[in-house]
Design an enzyme around this catalytic site. Structure first.
Site, PDB file in Angstrom:
ATOM      1  N   ARG A  65     -62.591 -37.574 -25.678  1.00 56.75           N
ATOM      2  CA  ARG A  65     -62.279 -37.043 -27.012  1.00 56.75           C
ATOM      3  C   ARG A  65     -61.836 -38.166 -27.947  1.00 56.75           C
ATOM      4  O   ARG A  65     -62.254 -38.246 -29.105  1.00 56.75           O
ATOM      5  CB  ARG A  65     -61.175 -35.981 -26.917  1.00 56.75           C
ATOM      6  CG  ARG A  65     -61.644 -34.653 -26.328  1.00 56.75           C
ATOM      7  CD  ARG A  65     -60.498 -33.665 -26.290  1.00 56.75           C
ATOM      8  NE  ARG A  65     -59.500 -33.984 -25.281  1.00 56.75           N
ATOM      9  CZ  ARG A  65     -58.207 -33.681 -25.368  1.00 56.75           C
ATOM     10  NH1 ARG A  65     -57.731 -33.083 -26.456  1.00 56.75           N
ATOM     11  NH2 ARG A  65     -57.380 -33.984 -24.394  1.00 56.75           N
ATOM     12  N   ASP A 124     -60.896 -30.698 -19.129  1.00 52.07           N
ATOM     13  CA  ASP A 124     -60.461 -29.745 -20.146  1.00 52.07           C
ATOM     14  C   ASP A 124     -61.214 -28.432 -19.991  1.00 52.07           C
ATOM     15  O   ASP A 124     -62.338 -28.394 -19.475  1.00 52.07           O
ATOM     16  CB  ASP A 124     -60.689 -30.328 -21.543  1.00 52.07           C
ATOM     17  CG  ASP A 124     -59.771 -31.507 -21.832  1.00 52.07           C
ATOM     18  OD1 ASP A 124     -58.608 -31.459 -21.393  1.00 52.07           O
ATOM     19  OD2 ASP A 124     -60.232 -32.469 -22.471  1.00 52.07           O
ATOM     20  N   TYR A 144     -69.642 -39.572 -17.668  1.00 50.82           N
ATOM     21  CA  TYR A 144     -69.678 -38.349 -18.469  1.00 50.82           C
ATOM     22  C   TYR A 144     -70.914 -38.343 -19.361  1.00 50.82           C
ATOM     23  O   TYR A 144     -71.399 -39.404 -19.777  1.00 50.82           O
ATOM     24  CB  TYR A 144     -68.446 -38.255 -19.375  1.00 50.82           C
ATOM     25  CG  TYR A 144     -67.122 -38.161 -18.661  1.00 50.82           C
ATOM     26  CD1 TYR A 144     -66.565 -36.925 -18.356  1.00 50.82           C
ATOM     27  CD2 TYR A 144     -66.417 -39.313 -18.327  1.00 50.82           C
ATOM     28  CE1 TYR A 144     -65.339 -36.831 -17.723  1.00 50.82           C
ATOM     29  CE2 TYR A 144     -65.197 -39.233 -17.692  1.00 50.82           C
ATOM     30  CZ  TYR A 144     -64.655 -37.991 -17.387  1.00 50.82           C
ATOM     31  OH  TYR A 144     -63.436 -37.908 -16.756  1.00 50.82           O
ATOM     32  N   ASP A 168     -61.614 -31.468 -29.994  1.00 48.39           N
ATOM     33  CA  ASP A 168     -62.621 -30.746 -29.224  1.00 48.39           C
ATOM     34  C   ASP A 168     -62.939 -29.434 -29.943  1.00 48.39           C
ATOM     35  O   ASP A 168     -62.324 -29.121 -30.978  1.00 48.39           O
ATOM     36  CB  ASP A 168     -62.140 -30.510 -27.785  1.00 48.39           C
ATOM     37  CG  ASP A 168     -60.912 -29.612 -27.700  1.00 48.39           C
ATOM     38  OD1 ASP A 168     -60.785 -28.671 -28.494  1.00 48.39           O
ATOM     39  OD2 ASP A 168     -60.072 -29.842 -26.809  1.00 48.39           O
TER      40      ASP A 168
END
Length: 583
Positions: free
Chosen positions: A178, A46, A74, A88
């Site tokens: 997310r 993203d 991550y 987000d």
């Protein structure tokens, strides 16, 4: 004037994507830096996220689906107490809630380990009825995405302060961090959104090894090597020289076409294939039918051979290079088993005609003619077909006609044979030894050939035999020397050691420093016994992906009933055993 794209370059780049840029714009920067349009990524990030993008360039774009399937790691910063419509920091706050305690977060994290179901964010690139879900939401339409199975292999709380939690997650393809932040908050009885996201790993690749966009250049491309292929979960094979043409033309794949790493893993379905010079050749797939290996093509990175190779069928059908034919060719015909001193005299005669504008080449056979005529009594060839082709390329020939001797070929009369070479190939010069014969039952000798040469308008030279220590140098003499273990004499006549081609051999590691294999192919084996040998391994350049200098290791060799056992004083790393030289 617009600069032409350089779509010939190929390799892999580990790129540090910057927060605030889309994956697409990051790829555009790579394209400009490399001057190419053939670039593909292996999983988007993203725009608010940063971290590792694995970028594939040129031929390696075919590997995009393979690397996209890698698991990833991550580091995510979750902000508790507010949820946005996009989950987000770019979205609008739509919900508020409490701030959970650290103990609450620690208690719920184990519930996300293993295979779970996850509902992707409405703002995502997933398609619904042919349109992106995010586009539909922006149009004011309601979107309901179905839960999908994902796998979380590890999840850890790294830090917790105020209303923020820093977690590290390793997960499968298709995981939305997310959504994970949303679901963790829900388990804690509150709401959250993802504040920051950084991808630190994609399969075997790590962010710490990645480059900033401004440092990307053609020199930073990582070539596909055996090491890189292994890191990507593939097995590695090396193509033999004689198999290059078949592979490039999509002919059926056979075990005998490959040299295998002696630590080859037969459980791996995908195989990275490399040309004899170790340049990446493509990917093939392996399957098993009735416990037998079957191979199929994935994709091919075509090579441009240094020497063009033709079959007799192609010559008969007039499929010879038109440019070569118009320039005229210089030729020698023979088995050329070993490329010994006698053959070199013939080669020199043919190659010298290059100064006169003729194209030098040879017509030879898949194995020695003696092997065709008396297979039961024949001891074996001095070289494999693969080695023969390498010898001819090294000598400087521009083409070779490889004949798989057949009953139909054997019936061709000498005059018709030479006429066809003149008509379809532009034969202008022929060099042969005094005892050369061709045509049906060898009925056409050199005196006949000289008469035909006048009629068909080509010249012919008789090259004298080479004498060494009072005896004519020949393949038969060298075979006798090998069987008599006279390897110093063999070395002199061949201008190099006798060398067993290990293409197609299935090497096994019996223990540290000890490997063995059963001999395959048409080559002659020395008598059973113990020998000192030099083992040649293929070696890759990490800069170009090509072979620089093959590694060599001295070994003790035991021969027994076609079995070879090699013992090394030092433990070996994985490698392609290309050949074994008898010292």
């Amino acid at each position: 004037m617009k600069k032409k794209a350089n779509n010939e370059i190929s390799g892999l780049i580990l790129l540090k994507k910057q927060a605030g840029k889309t994956s697409f714009s990051s790829l555009s920067s790579v394209k400009r830096a490399l001057g190419t349009t053939k670039v593909g990524h292996t999983g988007t990030l993203d725009s608010f996220a940063d971290g590792l993008l694995v970028v594939l360039v040129g031929h390696l774009t075919h590997l995009v689906p393979h690397i996209t399937n890698f698991d990833k790691t991550y580091r995510a910063l979750i902000e508790f107490g507010t949820e946005t419509d996009t989950l987000d920091p770019t979205g609008q706050v739509i919900k508020s809630g409490k701030i959970p305690a650290k103990e609450e977060i620690l208690a719920v994290l184990p519930e996300f380990l293993g295979e779970i179901e996850q509902i992707p964010p409405a703002y995502s690139a997933l398609h619904v009825d042919g349109k992106r879900a995010s586009d539909l939401v922006r149009e004011g339409k309601s979107v309901e995405l179905k839960a999908r199975k994902i796998t979380i292999s590890s999840i850890e709380l790294i830090d917790f302060y105020d209303n923020f939690a820093l977690i590290e997650v390793s997960c499968s393809k298709g995981t939305y961090i997310r959504s994970l932040a949303r679901d963790i908050a829900e388990k804690c009885g509150t709401v959250a959104h993802l504040k920051e996201l950084r991808r630190t790993r994609v399969g075997p690749f790590n962010l710490e090894d990645a480059l900033d966009e401004e440092h990307v250049s053609p020199a930073s491309l990582l070539p596909m090597t055996a090491d890189l292929a292994s890191r990507c979960g593939m097995d590695n094979f090396l193509l033999s020289s004689q198999a290059v043409s078949d592979f490039n033309n999509g002919r059926p794949l056979r075990q005998s076409m490959f040299v295998r790493d002696f630590k080859s893993d037969s459980s791996k379905k995908e195989i990275a294939l490399f040309y004899p010079n170790c340049r990446f050749a493509g990917v093939i797939s392996r399957s098993y039918l009735n416990n037998r290996e079957k191979f199929s093509y994935g994709f091919v990175v075509h090579s441009e051979p240094k020497m063009k190779i033709y079959s007799w069928e192609q010559i008969s059908q007039g499929k010879f290079n038109a440019d070569f034919k118009s320039r005229g060719i210089a030729l020698s015909i023979g088995s050329f088993d070993g490329s010994h001193l006698g053959h070199r005299a013939l080669f020199d005669a043919v190659l010298s005609r290059k100064e006169m504008g003729l194209v030098p080449g040879v017509l030879t056979f898949t194995k020695s003619l003696r092997g065709y005529k008396n297979p039961a009594e024949y001891e074996g060839d001095l070289v494999s077909l693969s080695q023969k082709i390498e010898n001819l390329m090294e000598a400087g020939f521009e083409f070779a006609v490889i004949v798989d001797f057949s009953s139909d070929f054997a019936k061709i009369e000498g005059h018709d044979f030479l006429s066809l070479l003149v008509r379809n190939c532009g034969l202008k010069y022929l060099a042969e030894g005094a005892d050369f014969r061709c045509g049906y039952r060898g009925s056409t000798g050199m005196e006949d050939i000289k008469k035909y040469a006048e009629e068909l308008d080509f010249s012919v030279d008789t090259v004298q035999s080479v004498i060494y220590e009072g005896e004519r140098v020949s393949s038969s003499r060298i075979r006798k020397c090998i069987l008599g273990k006279e390897f110093a004499l063999v070395n002199t006549m061949l201008l190099k050691p006798f060398e067993l081609d290990c293409t197609g051999w299935a090497w096994k590691q019996e223990s540290e420093g000890l490997i063995s294999a059963v001999k395959k192919g048409v080559q002659l084996l020395p008598p059973d016994g113990n020998y000192s040998v030099r083992v040649i391994f293929a070696d890759f350049s990490q800069k170009t992906g090509e072979a620089q200098n093959s590694r060599a290791a001295i070994s003790d060799c035991t021969l027994e009933n076609g079995n070879l056992r090699l013992a090394f004083s030092d433990n070996l790393i994985s490698g392609f055993v290309r050949s074994v030289q008898f010292l």
